[in-house]
Design a protein around this motif. Structure first.
Motif, PDB file in Angstrom:
ATOM      1  N   GLU A   1      46.260  41.402 -49.349  1.00  0.00           N
ATOM      2  CA  GLU A   1      47.050  40.163 -49.426  1.00  0.00           C
ATOM      3  C   GLU A   1      47.573  40.024 -50.849  1.00  0.00           C
ATOM      4  N   ALA A   2      48.902  39.988 -51.002  1.00  0.00           N
ATOM      5  CA  ALA A   2      49.510  39.797 -52.308  1.00  0.00           C
ATOM      6  C   ALA A   2      49.481  38.317 -52.679  1.00  0.00           C
ATOM      7  N   LEU A   3      48.997  38.022 -53.886  1.00  0.00           N
ATOM      8  CA  LEU A   3      48.856  36.648 -54.356  1.00  0.00           C
ATOM      9  C   LEU A   3      49.734  36.410 -55.578  1.00  0.00           C
ATOM     10  N   GLU A   4      50.083  35.159 -55.807  1.00  0.00           N
ATOM     11  CA  GLU A   4      50.772  34.787 -57.045  1.00  0.00           C
ATOM     12  C   GLU A   4      49.787  34.309 -58.095  1.00  0.00           C
ATOM     13  N   ARG A   5      48.669  33.751 -57.644  1.00  0.00           N
ATOM     14  CA  ARG A   5      47.622  33.311 -58.557  1.00  0.00           C
ATOM     15  C   ARG A   5      46.291  33.367 -57.829  1.00  0.00           C
ATOM     16  N   ALA A   6      45.203  33.463 -58.570  1.00  0.00           N
ATOM     17  CA  ALA A   6      43.880  33.548 -57.965  1.00  0.00           C
ATOM     18  C   ALA A   6      42.844  33.114 -58.977  1.00  0.00           C
ATOM     19  N   SER A   7      41.737  32.601 -58.471  1.00  0.00           N
ATOM     20  CA  SER A   7      40.604  32.274 -59.335  1.00  0.00           C
ATOM     21  C   SER A   7      39.582  33.396 -59.245  1.00  0.00           C
ATOM     22  N   LEU A   8      38.769  33.520 -60.277  1.00  0.00           N
ATOM     23  CA  LEU A   8      37.677  34.478 -60.299  1.00  0.00           C
ATOM     24  C   LEU A   8      36.362  33.737 -60.299  1.00  0.00           C
ATOM     25  N   ASP A   9      35.439  34.177 -59.433  1.00  0.00           N
ATOM     26  CA  ASP A   9      34.093  33.630 -59.435  1.00  0.00           C
ATOM     27  C   ASP A   9      33.124  34.721 -59.875  1.00  0.00           C
ATOM     28  N   GLY A  10      31.866  34.585 -59.569  1.00  0.00           N
ATOM     29  CA  GLY A  10      30.878  35.538 -60.047  1.00  0.00           C
ATOM     30  C   GLY A  10      30.930  36.896 -59.389  1.00  0.00           C
ATOM     31  N   LEU A  11      31.788  37.069 -58.364  1.00  0.00           N
ATOM     32  CA  LEU A  11      31.879  38.342 -57.646  1.00  0.00           C
ATOM     33  C   LEU A  11      33.253  38.986 -57.757  1.00  0.00           C
ATOM     34  N   GLY A  12      34.129  38.448 -58.594  1.00  0.00           N
ATOM     35  CA  GLY A  12      35.485  38.979 -58.703  1.00  0.00           C
ATOM     36  C   GLY A  12      36.496  37.951 -58.239  1.00  0.00           C
ATOM     37  N   LEU A  13      37.608  38.399 -57.648  1.00  0.00           N
ATOM     38  CA  LEU A  13      38.585  37.448 -57.123  1.00  0.00           C
ATOM     39  C   LEU A  13      37.951  36.636 -56.001  1.00  0.00           C
ATOM     40  N   SER A  14      38.123  35.336 -56.046  1.00  0.00           N
ATOM     41  CA  SER A  14      37.542  34.479 -55.010  1.00  0.00           C
ATOM     42  C   SER A  14      38.034  34.913 -53.637  1.00  0.00           C
ATOM     43  N   GLY A  15      37.095  35.153 -52.733  1.00  0.00           N
ATOM     44  CA  GLY A  15      37.451  35.542 -51.376  1.00  0.00           C
ATOM     45  C   GLY A  15      37.705  37.016 -51.172  1.00  0.00           C
ATOM     46  N   ASP A  16      37.535  37.828 -52.200  1.00  0.00           N
ATOM     47  CA  ASP A  16      37.837  39.252 -52.083  1.00  0.00           C
ATOM     48  C   ASP A  16      36.645  40.029 -51.529  1.00  0.00           C
ATOM     49  N   ARG A  17      36.870  40.738 -50.434  1.00  0.00           N
ATOM     50  CA  ARG A  17      35.866  41.612 -49.816  1.00  0.00           C
ATOM     51  C   ARG A  17      34.532  40.887 -49.592  1.00  0.00           C
TER      52      ARG A  17
END
Length: 268
Positions: free
Chosen positions: A18-34
């Motif tokens: 999924e191509a994003l324009e902006r994203a937040s990072l949490d303790g595991l990387g990009l929020s919601g990633d994998r």
């Protein structure tokens, strides 16, 4: 001048990106990633495009933060609720890591089993149950969800352009499933980076990414290239100690926000 030119996440491991324009990072990387993964129903071992190329046609998208949408050709869309993080735990294996994570239920298992043609389950990883990153490259307490080994993957746009020129045809960046794409650097400049800053967020560049047969799958059709490209070309000039490297794995030093167009600064 270096800029962040691509930002991708993959809600379900080995499904469409999924191509994003902006994203937040949490303790595991990009929020919601994998955060979601398909596993064999009997062994609990993870399943990917390496074995099931039809996963290239599987789309998974977050609906808010509590629900996942599954879609695939010939299948009705399915909404999957985020499972309780302490209920219906299933033992799963990803590479050499074994962990217990929530199972997403019978409807998701049936839907995926019908589409993929084998008995499988859908699981999700809460942050508290995530894996420790290999301590040869990370501090104790730095964790990863269901990515192969590290929270983030970066590729330079010029590196892909150089590879495509060597192969002799255009190549989609999605073949290599990065989270971050940087433009403005020389080809393979990322190989020499140790620390970078994107916006206000600092990241450590910890290890080259070894590549596999998945790079030979067309991310749009799932067809495997008959000439084993681009892996065959990469083996000719990017092989080291029996592994073929393209891109760099990263760990973020804290949490924050990323957006396309942000300046990228090489700190070390």
């Amino acid at each position: 001048m270096l800029r962040l030119s691509g930002l991708y996440r993959y809600p379900l491991k080995s499904a469409k990106g999924e191509a994003l324009e902006r994203a937040s990072l949490d303790g595991l990387g990009l929020s919601g990633d994998r955060r979601w993964m398909v596993v064999d129903s009997q062994s609990g071992r993870f399943l990917t495009q390496r074995l099931l190329p039809q996963m290239t046609q599987l789309l998974a998208r977050w609906q808010g933060s509590e629900q996942l949408l599954l879609a695939a050709p010939g299948m009705p869309d399915l909404q999957v609720a985020l499972p309780d993080e302490d209920a219906d735990l299933r033992g799963v294996t990803i590479w050499r890591d074994s962990l217990r994570v929530p199972d997403a239920g019978e409807a998701a298992a049936d839907w995926l089993s019908r589409f993929l043609g084998r008995a499988c389950r859908l699981v999700q990883v809460p942050e508290a149950r995530a894996r420790q990153v290999d301590t040869a490259y990370a501090e104790v307490g730095e964790r990863v969800a269901f990515a192969d080994g590290f929270p983030l993957l970066l590729i330079g746009q010029a590196s892909l352009d150089d590879l495509a020129q060597r192969v002799g045809r255009p190549l989609q960046m999605q073949r290599f499933r990065p989270n971050l794409v940087v433009e403005g650097a020389a080809p393979y400049a990322e190989d020499g980076w140790k620390r970078i800053r994107i916006g206000s967020l600092e990241l450590r560049v910890v290890k080259g990414c070894s590549r596999c047969i998945m790079t030979t799958l067309d991310p749009q059709t799932g067809a495997r290239s008959a000439d084993r490209e681009p892996l065959a070309t990469l083996q000719g000039y990017r092989e080291r100690d029996g592994e073929v490297y393209f891109g760099q794995n990263l760990i973020a030093c804290g949490t924050g926000e990323l957006a396309l167009g942000q300046l990228v600064e090489v700190l070390e």
